[in-house]
Scaffold this motif. Sequence first.
Motif, PDB file in Angstrom:
ATOM      1  N   LEU A   1      -2.578  -5.604  -6.426  1.00 19.53           N
ATOM      2  CA  LEU A   1      -2.620  -3.928  -6.208  1.00 19.53           C
ATOM      3  C   LEU A   1      -1.848  -3.755  -7.760  1.00 19.53           C
ATOM      4  O   LEU A   1      -1.466  -4.975  -7.551  1.00 19.53           O
ATOM      5  N   SER A   2      -1.890  -2.624  -8.679  1.00 21.27           N
ATOM      6  CA  SER A   2      -1.599  -3.029  -9.327  1.00 21.27           C
ATOM      7  C   SER A   2       0.479  -1.990  -9.446  1.00 21.27           C
ATOM      8  O   SER A   2       1.323  -2.102 -10.407  1.00 21.27           O
ATOM      9  N   LYS A   3      -0.235  -1.582  -8.330  1.00 18.09           N
ATOM     10  CA  LYS A   3       1.515  -1.030  -7.844  1.00 18.09           C
ATOM     11  C   LYS A   3       2.103  -0.962  -6.544  1.00 18.09           C
ATOM     12  O   LYS A   3       1.523  -1.872  -5.852  1.00 18.09           O
ATOM     13  N   LYS A   4       2.837  -1.421  -6.262  1.00 18.12           N
ATOM     14  CA  LYS A   4       4.054  -1.303  -5.572  1.00 18.12           C
ATOM     15  C   LYS A   4       3.253  -0.892  -3.949  1.00 18.12           C
ATOM     16  O   LYS A   4       3.674   0.824  -4.650  1.00 18.12           O
ATOM     17  N   ALA A   5       3.767  -1.093  -3.235  1.00 21.08           N
ATOM     18  CA  ALA A   5       3.557   0.189  -1.576  1.00 21.08           C
ATOM     19  C   ALA A   5       4.942  -0.169  -0.726  1.00 21.08           C
ATOM     20  O   ALA A   5       3.511  -0.309   0.443  1.00 21.08           O
ATOM     21  N   ASN A   6       5.795  -0.217  -0.939  1.00 18.69           N
ATOM     22  CA  ASN A   6       6.939  -0.010  -0.545  1.00 18.69           C
ATOM     23  C   ASN A   6       7.694   1.167   0.008  1.00 18.69           C
ATOM     24  O   ASN A   6       9.113   1.326  -0.150  1.00 18.69           O
ATOM     25  N   GLY A   7       6.893   1.776   0.983  1.00 14.35           N
ATOM     26  CA  GLY A   7       7.452   3.381   1.040  1.00 14.35           C
ATOM     27  C   GLY A   7       6.227   4.245   1.256  1.00 14.35           C
ATOM     28  O   GLY A   7       4.276   3.841   1.207  1.00 14.35           O
ATOM     29  N   PRO A   8       5.625   5.115   2.432  1.00 18.21           N
ATOM     30  CA  PRO A   8       4.560   5.291   2.811  1.00 18.21           C
ATOM     31  C   PRO A   8       4.112   6.425   1.574  1.00 18.21           C
ATOM     32  O   PRO A   8       2.422   6.258   1.475  1.00 18.21           O
ATOM     33  N   GLY A   9       4.588   6.618   1.067  1.00 20.15           N
ATOM     34  CA  GLY A   9       4.567   7.639  -0.179  1.00 20.15           C
ATOM     35  C   GLY A   9       3.984   6.893  -1.218  1.00 20.15           C
ATOM     36  O   GLY A   9       2.786   6.572  -1.926  1.00 20.15           O
ATOM     37  N   LYS A  10       4.356   6.282  -1.991  1.00 18.81           N
ATOM     38  CA  LYS A  10       4.082   4.932  -2.692  1.00 18.81           C
ATOM     39  C   LYS A  10       2.420   3.999  -2.307  1.00 18.81           C
ATOM     40  O   LYS A  10       1.842   3.711  -2.250  1.00 18.81           O
ATOM     41  N   PHE A  11       2.309   4.050  -1.016  1.00 22.65           N
ATOM     42  CA  PHE A  11       1.483   3.180  -0.171  1.00 22.65           C
ATOM     43  C   PHE A  11      -0.005   4.074  -0.322  1.00 22.65           C
ATOM     44  O   PHE A  11      -0.714   3.406  -0.819  1.00 22.65           O
TER      45      PHE A  11
ATOM     46  N   ARG B   1       3.376   2.491   6.593  1.00 20.10           N
ATOM     47  CA  ARG B   1       4.709   2.852   6.030  1.00 20.10           C
ATOM     48  C   ARG B   1       4.361   1.747   4.457  1.00 20.10           C
ATOM     49  O   ARG B   1       5.202   2.518   3.180  1.00 20.10           O
ATOM     50  N   ALA B   2       3.999   0.353   5.063  1.00 19.16           N
ATOM     51  CA  ALA B   2       4.554  -0.416   3.660  1.00 19.16           C
ATOM     52  C   ALA B   2       3.253  -1.512   3.305  1.00 19.16           C
ATOM     53  O   ALA B   2       3.197  -1.676   4.727  1.00 19.16           O
ATOM     54  N   ALA B   3       2.593  -2.165   2.387  1.00 19.09           N
ATOM     55  CA  ALA B   3       1.681  -2.782   2.231  1.00 19.09           C
ATOM     56  C   ALA B   3       2.011  -4.259   0.927  1.00 19.09           C
ATOM     57  O   ALA B   3       2.736  -3.674   0.401  1.00 19.09           O
ATOM     58  N   GLU B   4       2.209  -5.833   1.763  1.00 22.31           N
ATOM     59  CA  GLU B   4       2.443  -5.937  -0.071  1.00 22.31           C
ATOM     60  C   GLU B   4       0.993  -6.391  -0.553  1.00 22.31           C
ATOM     61  O   GLU B   4      -0.066  -6.598   0.184  1.00 22.31           O
ATOM     62  N   PRO B   5       1.561  -6.126  -1.975  1.00 21.81           N
ATOM     63  CA  PRO B   5      -0.093  -6.265  -2.598  1.00 21.81           C
ATOM     64  C   PRO B   5      -0.791  -7.809  -2.751  1.00 21.81           C
ATOM     65  O   PRO B   5       0.206  -8.353  -2.661  1.00 21.81           O
ATOM     66  N   ILE B   6      -1.968  -7.477  -2.424  1.00 15.69           N
ATOM     67  CA  ILE B   6      -2.251  -8.836  -2.898  1.00 15.69           C
ATOM     68  C   ILE B   6      -4.042  -7.909  -4.070  1.00 15.69           C
ATOM     69  O   ILE B   6      -3.256  -9.598  -4.457  1.00 15.69           O
TER      70      ILE B   6
ATOM     71  N   LYS C   1      -4.960   4.899  -4.027  1.00 15.78           N
ATOM     72  CA  LYS C   1      -5.547   6.561  -4.492  1.00 15.78           C
ATOM     73  C   LYS C   1      -5.973   6.801  -2.824  1.00 15.78           C
ATOM     74  O   LYS C   1      -7.113   7.356  -2.964  1.00 15.78           O
ATOM     75  N   ILE C   2      -5.223   7.101  -1.751  1.00 16.73           N
ATOM     76  CA  ILE C   2      -5.419   7.264  -1.081  1.00 16.73           C
ATOM     77  C   ILE C   2      -4.696   9.458  -0.675  1.00 16.73           C
ATOM     78  O   ILE C   2      -4.251   9.189  -1.370  1.00 16.73           O
TER      79      ILE C   2
END
Length: 188
Positions: free
Chosen positions: A110-120, A103-108, A125-126
Amino acid sequence: MPKFKRLPAKFYHQNTFKIAEELLGKFIIRKIGKRALIGKIVESEAYYGPNDLASHASRGKTARTKIMFDQAGTAYIYLIYGMYYCFNIVTEAKDFPAAILIRAAEPINLSKKANGPGKFCRAFKIDKNLNGENLITSKKLYLVENPNEKIKKSQIKKAKRIGVDYAGKYKNKLWRFYLKNNQFVSKK
DNA sequence: CCTGGGATTTTCT
DNA sequence: GAAAATCCCAGGA
């Protein structure tokens, strides 16, 4: 660059809920050409078995859900609400439907946020091209040990899953796991 | 603070 | 044809 140790097949052959907890803090790596996108997993959700009404597999094996019946360590990616992809890791033995939604990842890096499954999936680029990818052998998408940090049990919070109000008694299962005090978790 | 609706397309009924 | 393992924005209290 630190040296990354890939999670072995053995990791994916544990119990689904144990994997869902252990995934927290691990790194996910998405390679696109020579670039690598890296994030730290901070939130996961388990979907387990043919009776879990929140799981796509509860209605049986179909063209879409057949990946969930595949062997552990396979990527299950689907399109939700016509516009967002969701990335899952298949678990359990072949022909037993189970998967873990990231559902979420902390950017190491990444240029974009990934705090939600769609945004992840947008950040990494999956898309459907990676559906069925083997995470143990893939060069494009895989998981590795976190070389910097060890997650303690006391840092993990269990909660109800998101967006599954229709799932009867399964909607209240505490099958979502996330890192306490992490700002990138989609919902506390 | 909260609720509600639109985007957009795959999937199953 | 309706709903979906989502997200974002608008509007009201």
